[in-house]
Design an enzyme around this catalytic site. Structure first.
Site, PDB file in Angstrom:
ATOM      1  N   HIS A  16     -35.165  11.506 -17.847  1.00 14.31           N
ATOM      2  CA  HIS A  16     -35.649  12.594 -16.994  1.00 14.31           C
ATOM      3  C   HIS A  16     -37.173  12.553 -16.899  1.00 14.31           C
ATOM      4  CE1 HIS A  16     -31.785  15.240 -17.479  1.00 14.31           C
ATOM      5  NE2 HIS A  16     -31.567  14.063 -16.895  1.00 14.31           N
ATOM      6  N   GLU A  58     -39.505  14.633 -17.605  1.00 15.20           N
ATOM      7  CA  GLU A  58     -40.264  15.094 -18.767  1.00 15.20           C
ATOM      8  C   GLU A  58     -40.413  13.966 -19.781  1.00 15.20           C
ATOM      9  OE1 GLU A  58     -37.607  16.376 -17.326  1.00 15.20           O
ATOM     10  OE2 GLU A  58     -37.395  18.537 -17.645  1.00 15.20           O
ATOM     11  N   ALA A 101     -37.956   9.877  25.349  1.00 13.72           N
ATOM     12  CA  ALA A 101     -37.984   8.610  26.088  1.00 13.72           C
ATOM     13  C   ALA A 101     -38.673   8.882  27.423  1.00 13.72           C
ATOM     14  CB  ALA A 101     -36.573   8.085  26.324  1.00 13.72           C
ATOM     15  N   LEU A 156     -29.170  -0.429  13.983  1.00 12.66           N
ATOM     16  CA  LEU A 156     -29.204   0.612  12.955  1.00 12.66           C
ATOM     17  C   LEU A 156     -29.324   0.054  11.541  1.00 12.66           C
ATOM     18  CD1 LEU A 156     -26.579   3.145  14.350  1.00 12.66           C
ATOM     19  CD2 LEU A 156     -29.044   3.128  14.663  1.00 12.66           C
ATOM     20  N   SER A 176     -16.399  10.264  22.146  1.00 14.17           N
ATOM     21  CA  SER A 176     -14.987  10.422  22.489  1.00 14.17           C
ATOM     22  C   SER A 176     -14.467   9.155  23.174  1.00 14.17           C
ATOM     23  CB  SER A 176     -14.813  11.627  23.419  1.00 14.17           C
ATOM     24  OG  SER A 176     -15.612  11.458  24.562  1.00 14.17           O
ATOM     25  N   LEU A 229     -26.821  15.261  20.724  1.00 12.32           N
ATOM     26  CA  LEU A 229     -26.293  15.235  19.358  1.00 12.32           C
ATOM     27  C   LEU A 229     -27.144  16.111  18.445  1.00 12.32           C
ATOM     28  CD1 LEU A 229     -24.382  14.188  17.191  1.00 12.32           C
ATOM     29  CD2 LEU A 229     -25.736  12.101  17.051  1.00 12.32           C
TER      30      LEU A 229
END
Ligand code: AOF
Ligand code: ZN
Length: 398
Positions: A61, A63, A175, A217, A253, A332
């Protein structure tokens, strides 16, 4: 001329060092999932003498990293104040309690950002106070809570955390009129986006971006700087070694044919997921896509679109995805905000102005007669990104 932190009043000084701890904590974002990112600083006589952050899931951690750094530096923690963004843990998890480490080190004063929302680990502040440590809590609390919004979501839901990212001109266009995917923001923002892709296990776009831009992507690492000062192998290194890329998710879709020329289908079918209607998911086209390794998930209808939260849930449950990055477009993004599915909205504003009402805007699909219909957000962070402005917003009620 702003005064140095040592000269300022106590509250401002505490906030100064807590802000430093928050920046350190952010370096661990990603590899620490599904645990929180946490940062810590040891301060003596107005000087930082050691620092640490939680670097990766299961590792020491913040700490303990900070105390180890202090030892390396030959610093005596018993004369220091410890600043930590999250209440020190008080339980034996993958690592022993940090409260013990703090007491062993003889730290006389601890300043805490947020209290731990995790019932298993909380109670550290009280424990330290009972042992005679001077404690101050809730310093820069909102920032420290924002830092662990992802962790709080993973604790309280079964879905992935969703970051909505957009880049726009000052007049809110994503765009020019042609709609071609031209860069809007600076190279600095571009590498920041690739860092976000490196963090995410999945990147989401809408159907029109998928068809219009034919995106790959992927997270292109060669262009990115490594985070500095980390001893753990970074997420980026790991991705390079394993050639891991985020899943590409397309909300649509209309499914494409398995024999289409689109990059995702041709090059990355096994890493492509469609979020689509029950009807499309039951089609022959869906079967043909599945035959080449594409995943097709039917999501329940929600109003004119699909229930994004269900996709986020399956992403976490089936693919262990902790972060999804949504890269628009405007329709979206609007659906996402309307459904309360955007846990974080990152907007890169470029210092450019189109002034063309026909150019695609940041949002689309709603009819708002008055400002009362606006969806309100809370500004969490505001920072320069090269010549751009990087704005981070959160849902208002959190
Ligand atoms: C972290 N990093 O720096 C701090 C945490 O399973 P463990 O032992 O790693 O403990 C995880 C819990 O410890 C976590 O849920 C949180 O409540 C607390 N504090 N966790 O991952 C840190 N300080
Ligand atoms: Zn701990």
């Amino acid at each position: 001329n702003s005064p140095t932190p040592a000269m300022t009043e106590a509250p401002a000084r505490h906030e100064y060092w807590m802000a430093r701890a928050v920046e350190l904590a952010r370096r661990g974002r990603g590899p620490t999932a599904p645990n929180p990112c946490v940062g810590a600083v040891l301060v003596r006589d107005g000087q930082e003498v050691a620092h640490g952050w939680h670097e990766r899931f299961g590792g020491p951690h913040a700490e303990r990293r900070c105390l180890a750094h202090a030892r390396e530096q030959g610093v005596d923690p018993s004369r220091c104040t410890l600043y930590v963004t999250l209440e020190p843990c008080n339980h034996h998890g993958k690592t022993p309690p940090c409260t013990e480490a703090v007491l062993e080190a003889g730290i006389p004063e601890v300043v805490v950002g947020a209290l731990d929302p995790n019932p298993v680990a909380q109670g550290g502040a009280e424990r330290l106070e009972q042992a005679g440590v001077r404690i101050r809590t809730r310093v820069l609390e909102q920032q420290c809570l924002d830092l662990i919004r992802d962790f709080r979501l993973w604790q309280s839901t079964d879905r992935a955390y969703c970051i909505l990212k957009m880049a726009a001109t000052l007049d809110g266009r994503i765009a020019a009129r042609s709609g071609r995917p031209e860069p809007i923001s600076s190279p600095e923002s571009f590498s920041d986006v690739h860092r976000l892709r490196g963090l995410a296990q999945a990147v989401l776009v809408g159907g029109s971006t998928f068809l219009g831009d034919d995106p790959s992507l992927t997270c292109r690492l060669a262009d990115m700087d490594q985070p500095t000062g980390s001893t753990a192998p970074s997420l980026y290194d790991q991705q390079l070694i394993n050639d891991e890329q985020p899943y590409a998710v397309v909300l649509t879709s209309r499914l494409p044919g398995a024999d289409c020329e689109l990059q995702l289908i041709r090059k990355r079918p096994r890493q492509t997921i469609f979020w689509t209607t029950e009807q499309a998911a039951a089609s022959e086209t869906a079967r043909a896509l599945e035959d080449i390794g594409v995943r097709v998930w039917a999501l329940p209808q929600q109003g004119p679109t699909l229930q994004i939260q269900e996709g986020l849930r399956r992403l976490r449950q089936e693919l262990n995805g902790h972060y999804l990055l949504c890269e628009g477009g405007g329709q979206l993004a609007t659906n996402m905000l309307e459904q309360g599915a955007a846990d974080e909205f990152v907007l890169y504003l470029a210092p450019r102005f189109l002034g063309d009402a026909q150019a695609a805007p940041l949002g689309a699909g709603r009819h708002c007669e008055t400002m009362a219909q606006a969806m309100d957000l809370r500004l969490g962070r505001c920072e320069p990104s090269g010549p751009d402005l990087k704005l981070t917003y959160y849902p208002p009620d959190t």
